[in-house]
Scaffold this motif. Structure first.
Motif, PDB file in Angstrom:
ATOM      1  N   VAL A  78       0.838  -1.199   0.000  1.00 42.06           N
ATOM      2  CA  VAL A  78       0.000   0.000   0.000  1.00 42.06           C
ATOM      3  C   VAL A  78       0.876   1.253   0.000  1.00 42.06           C
ATOM      4  N   ASP A  79       1.914   1.262   0.828  1.00 44.03           N
ATOM      5  CA  ASP A  79       2.838   2.410   0.859  1.00 44.03           C
ATOM      6  C   ASP A  79       3.513   2.617  -0.487  1.00 44.03           C
ATOM      7  N   THR A  80       3.872   1.536  -1.148  1.00 43.77           N
ATOM      8  CA  THR A  80       4.510   1.645  -2.464  1.00 43.77           C
ATOM      9  C   THR A  80       3.554   2.267  -3.471  1.00 43.77           C
ATOM     10  N   PHE A  81       2.291   1.849  -3.450  1.00 47.34           N
ATOM     11  CA  PHE A  81       1.301   2.437  -4.355  1.00 47.34           C
ATOM     12  C   PHE A  81       1.074   3.913  -4.043  1.00 47.34           C
ATOM     13  N   LYS A  82       1.084   4.272  -2.775  1.00 49.23           N
ATOM     14  CA  LYS A  82       0.889   5.668  -2.397  1.00 49.23           C
ATOM     15  C   LYS A  82       1.977   6.562  -2.973  1.00 49.23           C
ATOM     16  N   ASN A  83       3.188   6.029  -3.070  1.00 48.90           N
ATOM     17  CA  ASN A  83       4.329   6.811  -3.562  1.00 48.90           C
ATOM     18  C   ASN A  83       4.568   6.649  -5.057  1.00 48.90           C
ATOM     19  N   SER A  84       3.676   5.968  -5.733  1.00 51.74           N
ATOM     20  CA  SER A  84       3.826   5.727  -7.167  1.00 51.74           C
ATOM     21  C   SER A  84       2.713   6.427  -7.938  1.00 51.74           C
ATOM     22  N   ASP A  85       2.994   6.735  -9.188  1.00 49.89           N
ATOM     23  CA  ASP A  85       1.963   7.347 -10.039  1.00 49.89           C
ATOM     24  C   ASP A  85       1.357   6.329 -11.000  1.00 49.89           C
ATOM     25  N   SER A  86       1.612   5.059 -10.760  1.00 54.60           N
ATOM     26  CA  SER A  86       1.141   4.005 -11.652  1.00 54.60           C
ATOM     27  C   SER A  86       0.018   3.194 -11.003  1.00 54.60           C
ATOM     28  N   TYR A  87      -0.853   2.640 -11.826  1.00 58.12           N
ATOM     29  CA  TYR A  87      -1.915   1.766 -11.347  1.00 58.12           C
ATOM     30  C   TYR A  87      -1.473   0.306 -11.327  1.00 58.12           C
ATOM     31  N   HIS A  88      -0.265   0.053 -11.865  1.00 58.71           N
ATOM     32  CA  HIS A  88       0.297  -1.292 -11.907  1.00 58.71           C
ATOM     33  C   HIS A  88       1.739  -1.222 -11.415  1.00 58.71           C
ATOM     34  N   ILE A  89       2.123  -2.175 -10.577  1.00 54.12           N
ATOM     35  CA  ILE A  89       3.507  -2.234 -10.118  1.00 54.12           C
ATOM     36  C   ILE A  89       3.979  -3.678 -10.254  1.00 54.12           C
ATOM     37  N   CYS A  90       5.193  -3.829 -10.761  1.00 51.88           N
ATOM     38  CA  CYS A  90       5.756  -5.159 -10.988  1.00 51.88           C
ATOM     39  C   CYS A  90       6.306  -5.757  -9.701  1.00 51.88           C
ATOM     40  N   VAL A  91       6.135  -7.064  -9.572  1.00 52.19           N
ATOM     41  CA  VAL A  91       6.672  -7.816  -8.442  1.00 52.19           C
ATOM     42  C   VAL A  91       7.913  -8.544  -8.934  1.00 52.19           C
ATOM     43  N   VAL A  92       9.010  -8.385  -8.194  1.00 51.31           N
ATOM     44  CA  VAL A  92      10.281  -8.989  -8.591  1.00 51.31           C
ATOM     45  C   VAL A  92      10.842  -9.847  -7.465  1.00 51.31           C
ATOM     46  N   ASP A  93      11.741 -10.756  -7.855  1.00 49.75           N
ATOM     47  CA  ASP A  93      12.448 -11.546  -6.845  1.00 49.75           C
ATOM     48  C   ASP A  93      13.739 -10.822  -6.454  1.00 49.75           C
TER      49      ASP A  93
END
Length: 191
Positions: A78-93
């Motif tokens: 949730v914090d990552t989305f709050k600081n991003s301007d994108s509606y999609h965020i990639c999940v990485v290992d």
């Protein structure tokens, strides 16, 4: 009747006209091109397709983007989305290899589970939808735009190449089209 001097003058006139026409036909086109170039009018008739064909995906992708690590709990997502301007965020290992994508819609669904106090049990890796459509940095932009349009997508992750799952960027259809429009105006001299 025409005298011998008039015949000689007639031949000279015909030869001069033929020679001049020949020279103009040989020298004319390169001279016109040089003049257009020096006047700064070259490349003013550029089309959107000309620009699209001149780019690769790597030229237009965003290199500064947020990622979510697979072991992140919901509250960190949730914090990552709050600081991003994108509606999609990639999940990485750990090695920055793409595992999937989390969208705001999927995050909303996860909030239902958060009410059950599963904050630390549900991790990003559990929520991520597999990234079935990806682009590659060296891929022609024309192919990418065709995929965006055909599949009605707005977001796609960019991988280093087809043999790798290393995430190197992200693309948003609207951002790409804005960049192309801006470049089109710039090349036409309409900044």
């Amino acid at each position: 009747m025409v005298g011998p001097e008039a015949a000689k003058i007639g031949l000279v006139v015909i030869n001069v006209i033929a020679a001049t026409t020949f020279i103009v036909q040989i020298i004319g086109p390169p001279s016109v091109k040089l003049g257009i170039k020096k006047a700064g009018e070259m490349w003013r008739d550029v089309t959107e397709n000309d620009i699209i064909e001149s780019y690769k995906v790597g030229d237009v992708m965003r290199k500064d983007f947020s990622v979510i690590k697979e072991e992140m709990p919901i509250y960190s997502i949730v914090d990552t989305f709050k600081n991003s301007d994108s509606y999609h965020i990639c999940v990485v290992d750990k090695n920055k290899n793409l595992l999937g994508i989390i969208s705001l819609g999927e995050l909303r669904s996860a909030f239902m589970e958060q009410e059950l106090d599963l904050n630390n049990l549900v991790l990003a890796g559990d929520m991520a939808e597999p990234a079935t459509r990806v682009l590659y940095a060296g891929q022609p932009l024309k192919e990418a735009i065709e995929i965006f349009r055909r599949k009605e997508l707005d977001f796609m992750p960019v991988l280093k190449d087809a043999a790798s799952r290393e995430l190197v960027g992200v693309t948003h259809y609207r951002s790409i089209m804005k960049k192309i429009d801006k470049e089109l105006l710039s090349r036409r001299g309409n900044f």
